[in-house]
Write a protein that holds these residues in place. Sequence first.
Motif, short mmCIF file in Angstrom:
data_model
loop_
_atom_site.label_atom_id
_atom_site.label_comp_id
_atom_site.label_asym_id
_atom_site.label_seq_id
_atom_site.Cartn_x
_atom_site.Cartn_y
_atom_site.Cartn_z
N VAL A 7 -7.03 -2.17 1.62
CA VAL A 7 -8.49 -2.19 1.46
C VAL A 7 -8.94 -3.52 0.87
O VAL A 7 -9.98 -4.08 1.27
CB VAL A 7 -8.96 -1.01 0.58
N TYR A 26 -11.36 -6.45 2.52
CA TYR A 26 -12.44 -7.12 1.78
C TYR A 26 -12.31 -8.64 1.85
O TYR A 26 -13.30 -9.36 2.09
CB TYR A 26 -12.42 -6.64 0.33
N VAL A 58 -4.08 6.86 8.00
CA VAL A 58 -4.47 7.96 7.10
C VAL A 58 -4.69 9.24 7.88
O VAL A 58 -4.28 10.33 7.45
CB VAL A 58 -5.73 7.58 6.30
N ILE A 90 -5.45 10.38 0.00
CA ILE A 90 -6.47 9.60 0.70
C ILE A 90 -7.07 8.55 -0.24
O ILE A 90 -7.27 7.39 0.15
CB ILE A 90 -7.55 10.52 1.28
N HIS A 91 -7.37 8.95 -1.49
CA HIS A 91 -7.96 8.03 -2.44
C HIS A 91 -7.02 6.87 -2.77
O HIS A 91 -7.48 5.74 -3.01
CB HIS A 91 -8.34 8.76 -3.73
N ALA A 108 -9.38 -2.08 9.33
CA ALA A 108 -10.02 -0.82 8.96
C ALA A 108 -9.69 0.28 9.96
O ALA A 108 -9.44 1.44 9.57
CB ALA A 108 -11.54 -1.02 8.87
N LEU A 132 -6.12 1.30 9.34
CA LEU A 132 -6.02 2.12 8.13
C LEU A 132 -6.49 3.53 8.40
O LEU A 132 -5.85 4.50 7.98
CB LEU A 132 -6.86 1.48 7.02
N PHE A 133 -7.61 3.67 9.09
CA PHE A 133 -8.12 5.00 9.43
C PHE A 133 -7.09 5.77 10.26
O PHE A 133 -6.86 6.96 10.03
CB PHE A 133 -9.44 4.88 10.20
N GLN A 186 -7.39 4.12 -0.47
CA GLN A 186 -8.70 3.46 -0.56
C GLN A 186 -8.91 2.71 -1.86
O GLN A 186 -10.03 2.27 -2.15
CB GLN A 186 -9.81 4.51 -0.39
N SER A 187 -7.88 2.53 -2.65
CA SER A 187 -8.02 1.87 -3.96
C SER A 187 -8.45 0.41 -3.77
O SER A 187 -7.89 -0.32 -2.97
CB SER A 187 -6.69 1.91 -4.72
N PHE A 188 -9.44 0.03 -4.57
CA PHE A 188 -9.97 -1.33 -4.46
C PHE A 188 -10.37 -1.91 -5.81
O PHE A 188 -9.94 -3.01 -6.18
CB PHE A 188 -11.18 -1.36 -3.51
N THR A 211 0.83 -1.21 0.00
CA THR A 211 0.00 0.00 0.00
C THR A 211 0.86 1.26 0.00
O THR A 211 0.60 2.20 -0.75
CB THR A 211 -0.93 0.00 1.22
#
Length: 315
Positions: free
Chosen positions: A270, A274, A297, A245-246, A290, A293-294, A249-251, A95
Amino acid sequence: MELAESRRVNQKIKQLQQEEKKSLWKRTVNYRLAFVYLLPSLIIFSVFLFYPMIRTLYLSFFLTDAQGNSSLFVGFENYLYLLQSVMFQKSISATLLFVLYTVPIGIGIAFILALLANEKVKGIGFFRTVFSSTLGMSVAASAVIWLFLFHPTVGMLNTLLEFIGVSAVPWLLDPTWALISVAITTIWMNTGFSFLILLGGLQNIDQNLYESARIDGATYFYKLKRITIPMLSPTLFFIFTITFIHSFQSFGQVDILTGGGPAHSTNLIVYSIYQDAFINYQFGTASAQAVMLFSVVFILTFLQFHFGEKKVHYQ
C-alpha cells in the motif's frame, strides 16, 4: 352481433391486463420500497467505491501524465513491469512477512487478554478498559507514541534493555528490526478492537456448558479446548478475516515510523502504491499494483472462507 362480441372480448382482455398490472404493482411494492431505502447507500458506494475501482482498473492499462490522465494505452505492460521489478518483489515479500507477524500474534494476544478479562473477579472492569484503550487512538497518534519508544538513544525500550544489561536495538534503523518494529506497533493498535470482539463472543457462550463440564470434573484447559474455542470459532473466524485484510492495507504507521525504509525493508504494497501515485506520479503502475493487491486479497480471502469456514461451529 359478432362486432359486439369482439368488443366485449377486447374489453375483458384489457380489464384482465389492468388487473394483472395492479397485482404486479402490489407484489413489487416491497422491492421498490427496499430500493428507495438502499438508494442513498448505492449512490455513496457508487461514488466512493465502484467508480474508483473501475477507474483504477482502467488506468492500470495506460501510461498517465502528472495529473493522472491516461495518455498511452500499454495493455498489460504495467503488470509485466511489476512482475519483473525487484522493488515490487521486495514489497510483496515485506507485505507477506508483515501479515505473518501481525495476524496470528495479534489475535493470540487479544484472545489471551479476552480470557483474562472474562474472569469474574473484582476490579476486572478496569483491566477491560485498559485492554481496549487502543481502540480509541488514531493511527497517527499511535505511530508517534511508538516513534518515541523506538528512539535509538532516548527511547524507553532501549533504556530498559540497557538497564537489564542488553545492548540497544536499532529498532527503526536496521532492515531486519524495522519490519518487526512496525509489526509491533500494528499489533498494539489492533489489539483493542480484537479484544472487544472476542470478549463479546466469550460472554455470549452459554454458561450452562461450563457448569456441566465442571460437574463432570473437566479441567480448565479441557473446557478451553472443547467448549470455549469451538463456541468462539465464528468470532475467531471473523476477527481473523478482518485483521488479515487490514494487515494488507497498513499504511499510516509505515509512513510515520519508517517511510518505507531502511533499504525498502518496510515498503509494504500500500505504501508502494502511494509512492508510485503521489510521489512519482506513475498512476498507471500504481493502479496495476492496486489491482494486483485486490486480486491477492480476494483470492486469499476466498480460500480462507472455502477451507476455514468448514471448521467454524455456528451452533
